[in-house]
Design a protein around this motif. Structure first.
Motif, mmCIF file in Angstrom:
data_model
loop_
_atom_site.group_PDB
_atom_site.id
_atom_site.type_symbol
_atom_site.label_atom_id
_atom_site.label_comp_id
_atom_site.label_asym_id
_atom_site.label_seq_id
_atom_site.Cartn_x
_atom_site.Cartn_y
_atom_site.Cartn_z
ATOM 1 N N GLU A 1 0.827 -1.203 0.000
ATOM 2 C CA GLU A 1 0.000 0.000 0.000
ATOM 3 C C GLU A 1 0.867 1.260 0.000
ATOM 4 O OE1 GLU A 1 -3.958 -0.050 2.188
ATOM 5 O OE2 GLU A 1 -2.787 -1.485 3.367
ATOM 6 N N LEU A 2 1.959 1.228 0.742
ATOM 7 C CA LEU A 2 2.847 2.382 0.773
ATOM 8 C C LEU A 2 3.574 2.543 -0.567
ATOM 9 C CD1 LEU A 2 4.347 2.162 4.379
ATOM 10 C CD2 LEU A 2 2.249 3.268 3.589
ATOM 11 N N ALA B 1 1.030 4.010 -2.916
ATOM 12 C CA ALA B 1 0.780 5.426 -2.635
ATOM 13 C C ALA B 1 1.878 6.286 -3.245
ATOM 14 C CB ALA B 1 0.692 5.655 -1.129
ATOM 15 N N LYS C 1 -0.959 7.687 3.853
ATOM 16 C CA LYS C 1 -1.305 6.268 3.812
ATOM 17 C C LYS C 1 -0.877 5.563 5.103
ATOM 18 C CE LYS C 1 -3.079 4.352 1.054
ATOM 19 N NZ LYS C 1 -4.502 3.914 0.893
ATOM 20 N N GLU D 1 -3.400 6.339 7.682
ATOM 21 C CA GLU D 1 -4.625 5.585 7.377
ATOM 22 C C GLU D 1 -4.503 4.143 7.858
ATOM 23 O OE1 GLU D 1 -6.594 3.591 3.433
ATOM 24 O OE2 GLU D 1 -5.885 5.665 3.217
#
Length: 459
Positions: free
Chosen positions: A67-68, A71, A336, A339
């Motif tokens: 996810e990072l 992003a 992110k 989050e």
């Protein structure tokens, strides 16, 4: 010793390594890390290690978080760079500042971005001086740090840092920097002195320092909630409460250096929450992006912001900032990270596994080489001694702490040796209970091997 590879030689002939014995490095060569996944990193020979210091206290969400990565990729594809100079802006910087104002301790009015913790703390000094000039107190400029503190390595922040290696032959510390006592009860308490009495003595010494220097010349006190590179030093109960009472009496700002403790490390989002610190300003970096890209930040109060407005009217510009201040890719990754912290309840996970970490660390106090253990959340350390009763240590030139770190690395665990033969632990916050147990199994074996070595070589 393993034979140096071509890559090792290339490293030796091209790179300067921070906080490394450069002469010894020419003989041993580097540990070349090739990839990472979760709490593990892998070297270029394929060996796997638990990253027991989360890189440099920073990879909170571990390695290879897709996810990072995504992003960062999305932001690079859309807006790879713009700056914040001359009133320009971008949405990731705005959104992140809004989020930081919402969650950070104190009463933040504005956020100013940097690229590192050193830059953040350097900025804090400049803002404190700027603020006191603006409010007509040009003599109020001295900053109190503490012995064994670590606040960075710029000329200003290395001066704040209270470690000899950061001063020796660099002609530091510079003027205007003072160092108060280190709140390490195990090492600096007088014989029979309780923690409460120790705190009272340190606070009395701080008051005496302020009076001796003249309170009207002292602008701020800067402190890490837990002193990281100085030895993972956890303050005794009541320390910060009594320190802040002294500061308040003398109109001295409290700056919290949350570069290591910020974002879950101590079991709360910030170390200031854990230790009752009510800061006027805060520095963050490291785990803000889980170290995937460099980013730091400072928060400042409304009174400082108003002073900055006054100075801008007088001078015509706020003359501070960096090319990468609020870099859009870094801000996108940080958003992110925050989050994920909320969605996956990272704080809840830290609180769940911290007792396993604490129990295993405390158990090492019975080891013949260990004089003291300490932890809070998922940061801890053990202090190596020659004699438990007297707390006497081996000659630092013997390199016992470095030997333990090397033997741990042989076992498949990366830890860090700090001054005073202290071995520090600070794993990624996503570490599981089983991985914590594996970490300590490796560390126990390393300590046993180090004990055998010490009996042979240091007796």
């Amino acid at each position: 010793m393993q034979e140096l590879s071509n890559l090792d030689v290339r490293d030796i002939e091209t790179l300067i390594h921070p906080y490394t014995n450069l002469a010894a490095h020419r003989e041993t060569g580097p540990l070349v890390i090739e990839r990472g996944e979760g709490v593990y990193v892998y070297d270029n020979r394929g060996k796997r290690y638990i990253e027991g210091l989360a890189g440099l206290w920073c990879t909170a969400l571990g390695y290879g978080n897709e996810e990072l990565v995504e992003a960062a990729r999305e932001q690079l594809a859309g807006l790879s760079f713009t700056h914040l100079f001359a009133g320009k802006s971008h949405e990731p910087a705005i959104a992140l500042a809004e989020k930081l104002k919402e969650i950070m301790p104190g009463e933040p009015s504005k956020v100013l971005y940097t690229s590192s913790g050193s830059e953040a703390n350097d900025t804090q000094l400049k803002l404190v001086w700027y603020y006191n000039n603006a409010r007509g107190k040009p003599q109020k400029k001295k900053i109190i740090s503490r012995l064994r503190a670590y606040h960075g390595v710029t000329i200003a922040t290395a001066s704040l840092t209270g470690l000899e290696a950061c001063h020796s032959d660099f002609d530091l510390p510079m003027a205007r920097i003072l160092h108060a006592d280190c709140p390490h009860h195990y090492r600096y308490a007088e014989p029979g002195e309780s923690e409460a009495a120790f705190v009272d003595r340190l606070v009395a010494n701080l008051e005496a320092l302020i009076e001796r220097e003249n309170p009207d010349t002292i602008a701020a006190f800067i402190a890490e909630p837990v002193m990281g590179a100085g030895g993972v030093i956890i303050p005794p109960e009541g320390y910060f409460e009594k320190v802040q009472a002294v500061l308040a009496r003398h109109d001295i700002m409290m700056i919290a250096d949350e570069v290591i403790c910020g974002f879950g490390r101590t079991g709360n989002m910030f170390g200031s929450e854990t230790f009752g610190i009510r800061p006027h300003a805060v520095s963050v970096a490291k785990a803000l992006t889980s170290a995937y890209v460099p980013l730091g930040a400072v928060t400042l109060g409304e009174d400082v912001y108003q002073a900055m407005l006054d100075e801008s009217r007088k001078i015509g510009v706020f003359g501070h900032g960096y090319t990468y201040t609020g870099h859009p890719v870094a801000c996108a990754v940080a958003l992110k990270v925050l989050e994920i912290f909320e969605r996956d309840d990272i704080l809840g996970h830290v609180r769940e596994v911290a007792p396993v970490f604490e129990t295993r660390l405390k158990a090492l106090a019975s080891h013949p080489l260990v004089g003291h253990t300490r932890s809070r959340g998922l940061i801890g350390a053990l202090e190596l001694v020659k004699d438990k009763e007297s707390k006497a240590q081996y000659d630092p030139r013997a390199g016992l702490g470095a030997k333990v770190a090397q033997l741990a690395q042989d076992e498949g665990l990366i830890v860090r040796n700090l001054m005073g033969d202290i071995v520090a632990l600070c794993p990624p916050l996503i570490i599981s209970g089983a991985e914590i147990n594996a970490l300590f199994d490796m560390l126990e074996r390393a300590l046993d091997r180090a004990h055998d070595w010490a009996r042979r070589e240091l007796s």
